[in-house]
Every structure is written in structure tokens, then in C-alpha cells.
Scaffold this active site. Sequence first.
Site, mmCIF file in Angstrom:
data_model
loop_
_atom_site.group_PDB
_atom_site.id
_atom_site.type_symbol
_atom_site.label_atom_id
_atom_site.label_comp_id
_atom_site.label_asym_id
_atom_site.label_seq_id
_atom_site.Cartn_x
_atom_site.Cartn_y
_atom_site.Cartn_z
ATOM 1 N N ASP A 1 109.453 192.385 -3.424
ATOM 2 C CA ASP A 1 109.166 192.675 -4.837
ATOM 3 C C ASP A 1 110.428 193.096 -5.573
ATOM 4 O OD1 ASP A 1 107.408 193.098 -7.067
ATOM 5 O OD2 ASP A 1 107.525 195.260 -6.722
ATOM 6 N N ILE B 1 109.033 196.954 -1.112
ATOM 7 C CA ILE B 1 108.560 197.322 -2.464
ATOM 8 C C ILE B 1 109.365 198.516 -2.992
ATOM 9 C CG2 ILE B 1 106.224 196.359 -2.408
ATOM 10 C CD1 ILE B 1 106.994 200.028 -1.616
ATOM 11 N N ARG C 1 105.200 209.338 -0.804
ATOM 12 C CA ARG C 1 103.904 209.145 -1.481
ATOM 13 C C ARG C 1 103.404 207.719 -1.285
ATOM 14 N NH1 ARG C 1 106.715 212.689 -5.523
ATOM 15 N NH2 ARG C 1 108.087 210.892 -5.649
ATOM 16 N N ILE C 2 104.270 206.728 -1.575
ATOM 17 C CA ILE C 2 103.842 205.330 -1.494
ATOM 18 C C ILE C 2 103.703 204.912 -0.025
ATOM 19 C CG2 ILE C 2 104.536 202.950 -2.030
ATOM 20 C CD1 ILE C 2 105.863 204.104 -4.608
ATOM 21 N N ARG D 1 113.455 199.423 -3.295
ATOM 22 C CA ARG D 1 114.555 198.945 -4.135
ATOM 23 C C ARG D 1 115.310 197.880 -3.345
ATOM 24 N NH1 ARG D 1 112.299 200.645 -7.993
ATOM 25 N NH2 ARG D 1 112.919 202.370 -9.337
ATOM 26 N N SER E 1 111.981 208.060 8.786
ATOM 27 C CA SER E 1 112.626 208.628 7.597
ATOM 28 C C SER E 1 113.624 209.640 8.145
ATOM 29 C CB SER E 1 111.607 209.248 6.637
ATOM 30 O OG SER E 1 110.734 210.088 7.331
ATOM 31 N N ARG E 2 114.284 210.399 7.275
ATOM 32 C CA ARG E 2 115.333 211.294 7.797
ATOM 33 C C ARG E 2 114.758 212.411 8.639
ATOM 34 N NH1 ARG E 2 118.149 211.994 2.103
ATOM 35 N NH2 ARG E 2 115.920 212.134 1.628
ATOM 36 N N HIS F 1 109.298 192.204 -9.315
ATOM 37 C CA HIS F 1 109.220 193.672 -9.441
ATOM 38 C C HIS F 1 107.920 194.090 -10.144
ATOM 39 C CE1 HIS F 1 111.851 197.507 -9.604
ATOM 40 N NE2 HIS F 1 110.580 197.831 -9.547
ATOM 41 N N GLU G 1 118.456 192.293 -9.877
ATOM 42 C CA GLU G 1 117.304 191.829 -10.677
ATOM 43 C C GLU G 1 117.718 191.567 -12.125
ATOM 44 O OE1 GLU G 1 114.110 194.647 -10.198
ATOM 45 O OE2 GLU G 1 114.293 194.589 -8.035
HETATM 46 P P1 NAP Z 1 108.984 209.598 -2.248
HETATM 47 O O1 NAP Z 1 107.628 210.252 -2.124
HETATM 48 O O2 NAP Z 1 110.125 210.435 -2.686
HETATM 49 O O3 NAP Z 1 109.291 208.890 -0.852
HETATM 50 C C1 NAP Z 1 110.567 208.449 -0.519
HETATM 51 C C2 NAP Z 1 110.664 208.353 0.987
HETATM 52 O O4 NAP Z 1 111.950 207.832 1.320
HETATM 53 C C3 NAP Z 1 110.510 209.677 1.713
HETATM 54 O O5 NAP Z 1 109.612 209.494 2.784
HETATM 55 C C4 NAP Z 1 111.902 209.956 2.235
HETATM 56 O O6 NAP Z 1 111.821 210.678 3.449
HETATM 57 C C5 NAP Z 1 112.432 208.542 2.451
HETATM 58 N N1 NAP Z 1 113.886 208.499 2.496
HETATM 59 C C6 NAP Z 1 114.752 208.926 1.545
HETATM 60 N N2 NAP Z 1 116.019 208.746 1.945
HETATM 61 C C7 NAP Z 1 115.955 208.187 3.181
HETATM 62 C C8 NAP Z 1 116.931 207.786 4.123
HETATM 63 N N3 NAP Z 1 118.242 207.903 3.868
HETATM 64 N N4 NAP Z 1 116.512 207.249 5.292
HETATM 65 C C9 NAP Z 1 115.189 207.114 5.553
HETATM 66 N N5 NAP Z 1 114.223 207.485 4.698
HETATM 67 C C10 NAP Z 1 114.599 208.020 3.527
HETATM 68 O O7 NAP Z 1 108.920 208.413 -3.293
HETATM 69 P P2 NAP Z 1 107.685 207.435 -3.625
HETATM 70 O O8 NAP Z 1 106.955 207.934 -4.813
HETATM 71 O O9 NAP Z 1 106.944 207.131 -2.376
HETATM 72 O O10 NAP Z 1 108.521 206.155 -4.105
HETATM 73 C C11 NAP Z 1 109.387 205.488 -3.206
HETATM 74 C C12 NAP Z 1 110.226 204.474 -3.923
HETATM 75 O O11 NAP Z 1 109.452 203.334 -4.259
HETATM 76 C C13 NAP Z 1 110.775 204.922 -5.282
HETATM 77 O O12 NAP Z 1 111.927 205.741 -5.155
HETATM 78 C C14 NAP Z 1 111.090 203.604 -5.948
HETATM 79 O O13 NAP Z 1 112.416 203.230 -5.659
HETATM 80 C C15 NAP Z 1 110.132 202.633 -5.281
HETATM 81 N N6 NAP Z 1 109.136 202.129 -6.237
HETATM 82 C C16 NAP Z 1 109.065 200.775 -6.443
HETATM 83 C C17 NAP Z 1 108.127 200.276 -7.322
HETATM 84 C C18 NAP Z 1 107.989 198.802 -7.552
HETATM 85 O O14 NAP Z 1 107.582 198.400 -8.631
HETATM 86 N N7 NAP Z 1 108.288 197.966 -6.575
HETATM 87 C C19 NAP Z 1 107.296 201.139 -8.045
HETATM 88 C C20 NAP Z 1 107.395 202.496 -7.814
HETATM 89 C C21 NAP Z 1 108.315 202.988 -6.896
HETATM 90 P P3 NAP Z 1 112.936 211.742 3.917
HETATM 91 O O15 NAP Z 1 113.377 212.473 2.671
HETATM 92 O O16 NAP Z 1 112.254 212.592 4.922
HETATM 93 O O17 NAP Z 1 114.023 210.911 4.516
#
Ligand code: NAP
Length: 319
Positions: A262, A236, A160-161, A238, A180-181, A285, A267
Amino acid sequence: MAGMPDSTSIPIVTFGTLYPYLNEALAQRFAIHAVAADADLDALPDAVREARALVSFGTVGAPAAIMDALPRLEMIGLFSVGYDKVDVHHAQARGIRVTNTPDVLTDDVADLAVGLLYATVRNIAANDRMVRAGEWAQGVRPALCRRVTGKRIGILGLGRIGRAIARRLEPVAGEILYHSRRAVVDAAYRYVADPLDFARASDVIIVATSGGPETRGLVDAAMLDALGPEGFIVNISRGSVIDEDALVAALAERRIAGAGLDVFVDEPHVPEALIAMHQVVLQPHQGSATVETRKAMADLVLANLDAWAAGEPLLTPVV
Ligand code: NAP
């Protein structure tokens, strides 16, 4: 709440210090018991152990120990999208439902990623410091920086992000690619299956994967070397996704050009070496930390809890 069954006698635990608006709204709906993130979980009072729901947030999460301290727990409402600090397998084994806050924070996190990209590549933070220090007025000329326009932007994790970041950068990027995977079926960008090939093909890597054990150290020394001395990285997602020691070494030895961060491994502690580096832009963060989004996240936590209390389907279940 009007029209809703009375839930004010349902005991719930708030774990760690919650966003005040969420805390106040929870107190109106439920019988809340506050448990500090570092509380002795073996010494919780009996009234707290009766809790049927727990509300927590990303950096505190819900380890197995807090679930085991609450034998009647049915539901965990998480005030974040990332659930890497929730022991989801343990929750599943106990039949405990978990909800998070996807989508409502996507735009803000993507905005911060783009802001960090510009701040890092265009030296915005370092130049701000030199102006404030009076150096410009004394005749110091800032070093030239790099341009953003035309750069090959590699999105690590096109979720999503990641997609929201890609959409924002489409007008300026030379190319947008991602790793990504698996390839995303409807994505218009180039998928690179091998992480090192992905890093070699990128001028900037923006890390937007989920956290947790599967992505721990995904960005390692080899990947940073593949990005190369002209390359930048923005994180951004983890802190755990990047091998932080390898990042510090690559920056110190100028094997990559700069980083916008970020999130960090431990942290709120940021390695001194990163704090000392002018080619690094640091944020505490702040991805989702806007008034508008924090309220939307809180409202989604509350909507999930209201649904649970009313025996209705959860809005955004993780499990
Ligand atoms: P999401 O839609 O679930 O996206 C996660 C992405 O990570 C997917 O594209 C997934 O693709 C990929 N991924 C997962 N495991 C992987 C691996 N082993 N190798 C390569 N790619 C991998 O989640 P989102 O809503 O975009 O959020 C993403 C992350 O942003 C959150 O989980 C959170 O940790 C972080 N976040 C940070 C903040 C902040 O304040 N900085 C705020 C909100 C969220 P595949 O499954 O196809 O691999």
C-alpha cells in the site's frame, strides 16, 4: 462554533491539498492561508508568515523549513497517525506542539492489510486481470495459489494497527508471532527478538511499524532471504521500512513468493518493475481511505485545533 471562543481571526496555514471536508471546516473556524507542498518557502507573503498553526498530512508532513518560515507557529495538526515527515525534534526545540490522528484509523488500515494478504496469497488481483482479458474463456487455467489458513503470520511492529491485524487473523493463522524493539507485555503472541529469526519463523510478514529514520530499510535483503521463496510480505506502514530495491530483486529472482503493498518509497511513483510483476498487489496508499475514517480523522484534527485555540489540553499530542 457555538459556545467556543471566536477563533476566526487566528491565521493558520494549510500545507498541501487537504481533504475537502477538513479544509471547509477549517475555513469556518480560522483565517486559513493555503501553502502548496512545493511552495517557495522563502517567498511567503507576510500575512502567511503570521500563521500560528499549520495543518498538514502524512505524505507532506512538516519539515523544519516550513516551521522556520512561520516564526509565530505554535501548533501542527497532522491528518494522519504517521508523523515520519514531521521534524519532531525541530518542533520540540521551537516549543511547537504536534498532534496526529491515532486509533480512529486503526481498523481500516488493519482491514486493508488483511485484504492485501488474501489478494496476494490467493492471486486475487492477477486472476481478476486474466478473467477480464478473456483468457479464462479461452481455456487458460490459472496457476494454483497458496492457502492463507494455517500460515504463520509475522507482524513487524505490534502497535495499534499491528494488534488489530493480529486480532483479525487469529481465527485463521497457524501461529501469530511478532517483532518490535521490545516485547509487548500483555500480548498473547510469540515475540521474536532477532529480525532474521522472526523472518525465518514467518510464512507471511505484515509490516506495521512506524516510519522514519529508525525503521528505514529495516526489511533488507537478508530479511527477505530469511522469509524465503515460499514467503509473502505485506506493507501498510511506510515504503521506507522496506529496502525497495532489495524487494524488487527478491521478487524478480523468486527469492520471495509475492508482495501486497500500500506504501512506497517515492509516492505516488511506483517502480516499473513492481508494476510489471503479477505476484505483486499494489494499492495507492489507501489504508485509512474510507469515508467514515477520513471524517473521523478530520474531526480529530479539528478537535485538537479547537482545544489549542481555547488553551485547553490537546487530545492526541505527539509532542
Ligand atoms: P504505533 O501504535 O506507534 O505502532 C508502531 C509499532 O512500530 C510499535 O509496535 C513499535 O514497537 C514498532 N516499531 C517502531 N520502531 C521500530 C523498530 N525500529 N523496529 C521494530 N519495530 C519498531 O503506530 P500505529 O498507529 O500502529 O501505526 C503504525 C504506522 O502505520 C504509522 O506510523 C504509519 O506510518 C502507518 N500507517 C499507514 C497507513 C496507510 O494508509 N497505509 C495509515 C495509518 C498508519 P516498539 O516501539 O516496541 O519497537
